[in-house]
Design a protein around this motif. Structure first.
Motif, PDB file in Angstrom:
ATOM      1  N   PRO A 116       0.672  -1.133  -0.433  1.00 28.15           N
ATOM      2  CA  PRO A 116       0.003   0.018  -0.152  1.00 28.15           C
ATOM      3  C   PRO A 116       0.606   1.441  -0.352  1.00 28.15           C
ATOM      4  O   PRO A 116       1.834   1.311   0.924  1.00 28.15           O
ATOM      5  CB  PRO A 116      -0.863  -0.047   0.870  1.00 28.15           C
ATOM      6  N   LEU A 117       0.610   2.393  -0.839  1.00 26.71           N
ATOM      7  CA  LEU A 117       1.009   3.197  -0.599  1.00 26.71           C
ATOM      8  C   LEU A 117       0.036   4.667  -1.582  1.00 26.71           C
ATOM      9  O   LEU A 117      -0.429   4.612  -2.577  1.00 26.71           O
ATOM     10  CB  LEU A 117       2.085   3.719  -1.435  1.00 26.71           C
ATOM     11  N   HIS A 118      -0.285   5.270  -0.536  1.00 25.35           N
ATOM     12  CA  HIS A 118      -1.468   6.034  -1.113  1.00 25.35           C
ATOM     13  C   HIS A 118      -1.843   7.432   0.181  1.00 25.35           C
ATOM     14  O   HIS A 118      -1.220   7.110   1.514  1.00 25.35           O
ATOM     15  CB  HIS A 118      -2.742   6.161  -1.037  1.00 25.35           C
ATOM     16  N   GLN A 119      -2.056   8.982   0.012  1.00 22.79           N
ATOM     17  CA  GLN A 119      -1.827  10.068   0.586  1.00 22.79           C
ATOM     18  C   GLN A 119      -2.741   9.760   1.620  1.00 22.79           C
ATOM     19  O   GLN A 119      -2.495  10.324   2.733  1.00 22.79           O
ATOM     20  CB  GLN A 119      -2.325  10.878  -0.177  1.00 22.79           C
ATOM     21  N   GLY A 120      -2.896   8.744   1.496  1.00 21.39           N
ATOM     22  CA  GLY A 120      -4.523   8.716   3.229  1.00 21.39           C
ATOM     23  C   GLY A 120      -3.812   7.869   4.200  1.00 21.39           C
ATOM     24  O   GLY A 120      -4.443   7.706   5.183  1.00 21.39           O
ATOM     25  N   MET A 121      -2.832   7.238   3.967  1.00 23.63           N
ATOM     26  CA  MET A 121      -1.725   6.499   5.019  1.00 23.63           C
ATOM     27  C   MET A 121      -1.422   7.514   5.982  1.00 23.63           C
ATOM     28  O   MET A 121      -0.875   8.445   5.702  1.00 23.63           O
ATOM     29  CB  MET A 121      -0.998   5.561   4.374  1.00 23.63           C
ATOM     30  N   SER A 122      -1.788   7.384   6.827  1.00 20.43           N
ATOM     31  CA  SER A 122      -1.135   7.763   8.364  1.00 20.43           C
ATOM     32  C   SER A 122       0.289   6.551   7.969  1.00 20.43           C
ATOM     33  O   SER A 122       0.332   5.752   7.981  1.00 20.43           O
ATOM     34  CB  SER A 122      -1.492   7.450   9.535  1.00 20.43           C
ATOM     35  N   ASP A 123       1.293   7.411   9.476  1.00 23.57           N
ATOM     36  CA  ASP A 123       2.506   7.286   9.871  1.00 23.57           C
ATOM     37  C   ASP A 123       2.798   5.946  10.250  1.00 23.57           C
ATOM     38  O   ASP A 123       3.311   4.643  10.388  1.00 23.57           O
ATOM     39  CB  ASP A 123       3.136   7.704  10.543  1.00 23.57           C
ATOM     40  N   GLY A 124       1.293   5.615  10.840  1.00 23.97           N
ATOM     41  CA  GLY A 124       1.298   4.863  11.690  1.00 23.97           C
ATOM     42  C   GLY A 124       0.966   3.261  11.146  1.00 23.97           C
ATOM     43  O   GLY A 124       1.281   2.343  10.442  1.00 23.97           O
ATOM     44  N   ASP A 125      -0.435   3.409   9.542  1.00 31.02           N
ATOM     45  CA  ASP A 125      -0.776   2.817   8.801  1.00 31.02           C
ATOM     46  C   ASP A 125       1.328   2.176   8.421  1.00 31.02           C
ATOM     47  O   ASP A 125       1.294   1.089   7.812  1.00 31.02           O
ATOM     48  CB  ASP A 125      -1.339   2.987   7.706  1.00 31.02           C
ATOM     49  N   VAL A 126       1.553   3.226   7.819  1.00 29.39           N
ATOM     50  CA  VAL A 126       3.492   2.813   6.983  1.00 29.39           C
ATOM     51  C   VAL A 126       4.389   2.515   7.921  1.00 29.39           C
ATOM     52  O   VAL A 126       4.416   1.269   7.217  1.00 29.39           O
ATOM     53  CB  VAL A 126       3.888   4.605   6.425  1.00 29.39           C
ATOM     54  N   ASN A 127       4.089   1.899   9.212  1.00 26.87           N
ATOM     55  CA  ASN A 127       5.239   2.068   9.968  1.00 26.87           C
ATOM     56  C   ASN A 127       4.763   0.068  10.101  1.00 26.87           C
ATOM     57  O   ASN A 127       5.244  -0.601  10.987  1.00 26.87           O
ATOM     58  CB  ASN A 127       5.002   2.326  11.390  1.00 26.87           C
ATOM     59  N   TYR A 128       2.959   0.065  10.245  1.00 31.88           N
ATOM     60  CA  TYR A 128       2.761  -0.991  10.544  1.00 31.88           C
ATOM     61  C   TYR A 128       3.115  -1.866   9.162  1.00 31.88           C
ATOM     62  O   TYR A 128       3.219  -2.767   9.745  1.00 31.88           O
ATOM     63  CB  TYR A 128       0.536  -1.019  10.761  1.00 31.88           C
ATOM     64  N   VAL A 129       3.046  -1.357   7.350  1.00 31.28           N
ATOM     65  CA  VAL A 129       3.134  -2.063   6.740  1.00 31.28           C
ATOM     66  C   VAL A 129       4.644  -2.638   6.507  1.00 31.28           C
ATOM     67  O   VAL A 129       5.032  -3.125   6.475  1.00 31.28           O
ATOM     68  CB  VAL A 129       3.119  -1.568   5.416  1.00 31.28           C
ATOM     69  N   ILE A 130       5.622  -1.879   7.424  1.00 25.47           N
ATOM     70  CA  ILE A 130       6.713  -2.318   7.536  1.00 25.47           C
ATOM     71  C   ILE A 130       7.328  -3.123   8.284  1.00 25.47           C
ATOM     72  O   ILE A 130       8.590  -3.699   8.611  1.00 25.47           O
ATOM     73  CB  ILE A 130       7.763  -0.638   7.808  1.00 25.47           C
ATOM     74  N   ASP A 131       6.372  -3.083   9.390  1.00 22.56           N
ATOM     75  CA  ASP A 131       6.468  -4.237  10.658  1.00 22.56           C
ATOM     76  C   ASP A 131       6.459  -5.280  10.299  1.00 22.56           C
ATOM     77  O   ASP A 131       6.981  -6.607  10.680  1.00 22.56           O
ATOM     78  CB  ASP A 131       6.009  -3.718  12.049  1.00 22.56           C
ATOM     79  N   LYS A 132       5.298  -5.427   9.826  1.00 24.53           N
ATOM     80  CA  LYS A 132       5.118  -6.980   9.194  1.00 24.53           C
ATOM     81  C   LYS A 132       5.524  -7.097   7.865  1.00 24.53           C
ATOM     82  O   LYS A 132       5.447  -8.232   8.150  1.00 24.53           O
ATOM     83  CB  LYS A 132       3.570  -6.949   8.677  1.00 24.53           C
ATOM     84  N   LEU A 133       6.368  -6.532   6.930  1.00 24.49           N
ATOM     85  CA  LEU A 133       6.634  -6.882   5.977  1.00 24.49           C
ATOM     86  C   LEU A 133       7.889  -7.604   6.542  1.00 24.49           C
ATOM     87  O   LEU A 133       8.605  -8.452   6.775  1.00 24.49           O
ATOM     88  CB  LEU A 133       7.370  -5.805   4.922  1.00 24.49           C
ATOM     89  N   LYS A 134       8.637  -6.631   7.544  1.00 21.03           N
ATOM     90  CA  LYS A 134      10.333  -7.615   8.186  1.00 21.03           C
ATOM     91  C   LYS A 134      10.184  -8.575   9.221  1.00 21.03           C
ATOM     92  O   LYS A 134      10.506  -9.620   9.046  1.00 21.03           O
ATOM     93  CB  LYS A 134      10.252  -6.616   9.211  1.00 21.03           C
ATOM     94  N   GLU A 135       8.861  -9.233   9.611  1.00 18.08           N
ATOM     95  CA  GLU A 135       8.430  -9.896  10.534  1.00 18.08           C
ATOM     96  C   GLU A 135       8.087 -11.110   8.801  1.00 18.08           C
ATOM     97  O   GLU A 135       8.688 -12.119   9.320  1.00 18.08           O
ATOM     98  CB  GLU A 135       6.335  -9.780  11.027  1.00 18.08           C
ATOM     99  N   VAL A 136       7.110 -11.149   8.637  1.00 18.38           N
ATOM    100  CA  VAL A 136       6.889 -11.906   7.047  1.00 18.38           C
ATOM    101  C   VAL A 136       8.372 -11.972   5.945  1.00 18.38           C
ATOM    102  O   VAL A 136       8.267 -13.229   5.893  1.00 18.38           O
ATOM    103  CB  VAL A 136       5.772 -11.449   5.868  1.00 18.38           C
ATOM    104  N   LEU A 137       8.579 -11.496   6.232  1.00 19.29           N
ATOM    105  CA  LEU A 137      10.221 -12.054   5.053  1.00 19.29           C
ATOM    106  C   LEU A 137      11.545 -11.064   5.240  1.00 19.29           C
ATOM    107  O   LEU A 137      13.052 -11.662   4.640  1.00 19.29           O
ATOM    108  CB  LEU A 137       9.905 -10.459   3.805  1.00 19.29           C
ATOM    109  N   GLY A 138      11.659 -10.934   6.440  1.00 19.52           N
ATOM    110  CA  GLY A 138      12.892 -10.202   7.254  1.00 19.52           C
ATOM    111  C   GLY A 138      13.249 -11.047   7.839  1.00 19.52           C
ATOM    112  O   GLY A 138      14.933 -12.250   7.706  1.00 19.52           O
TER     113      GLY A 138
END
Length: 138
Positions: A116-138
């Motif tokens: 996801p990448l859209h202007q309606g994302m909060s910083d919390g949304d962005v960090n959630y995506v990052i954290d879960k990506l690291k969890e799944v693929l890190g």
């Protein structure tokens, strides 16, 4: 329609704000996801100023994509796969087009995962995506 035209015109008034936010999110993704060794981040040439319509990662090991897709969807993250090579759509397959025609396009498709990448994302949304990506693929 008139309604769609009015909506489009009103959205154009906000385009600079929307683009700034999308670019900010793309920069955050680039900084934070570069640590994940299993993925290749999208690149941008120095003379280009992308609108970041999509943020498509490539997973180095394509056998991991399906599982990552499902896990991220399970975390309520709207990942997608953009795009299947045109000639692999059923209509073109009926015309005789077959797998193997464009090996680079097929290789990209096997590895692609859009986050996801859209202007309606909060910083919390962005960090959630990052954290879960690291969890799944890190």
């Amino acid at each position: 329609t008139d309604f769609q035209s009015a909506l489009g015109i009103s959205q154009l008034k906000k385009i600079d704000t929307f683009l700034a936010r999308r670019r900010r999110i793309a920069n955050i993704y680039a900084a934070c996801l570069s640590q994940i060794g299993n993925i290749v981040l999208p690149s941008q040439r120095k003379y280009v100023n992308s609108a970041w319509h999509l943020y498509a990662l490539r997973i180095k090991d394509p056998s991991l994509r399906r599982g990552a897709f499902e896990k991220l969807r399970g975390f309520n993250i709207g990942v997608q796969v953009h795009y299947i090579p045109v000639y692999l759509h059923p209509f073109y397959r009926q015309l005789g087009y077959r797998k193997g025609l464009c090996s680079c396009a097929e290789d990209y498709y096997r590895k692609a995962l859009t986050i996801p990448l859209h202007q309606g994302m909060s910083d919390g949304d962005v960090n959630y995506v990052i954290d879960k990506l690291k969890e799944v693929l890190g």
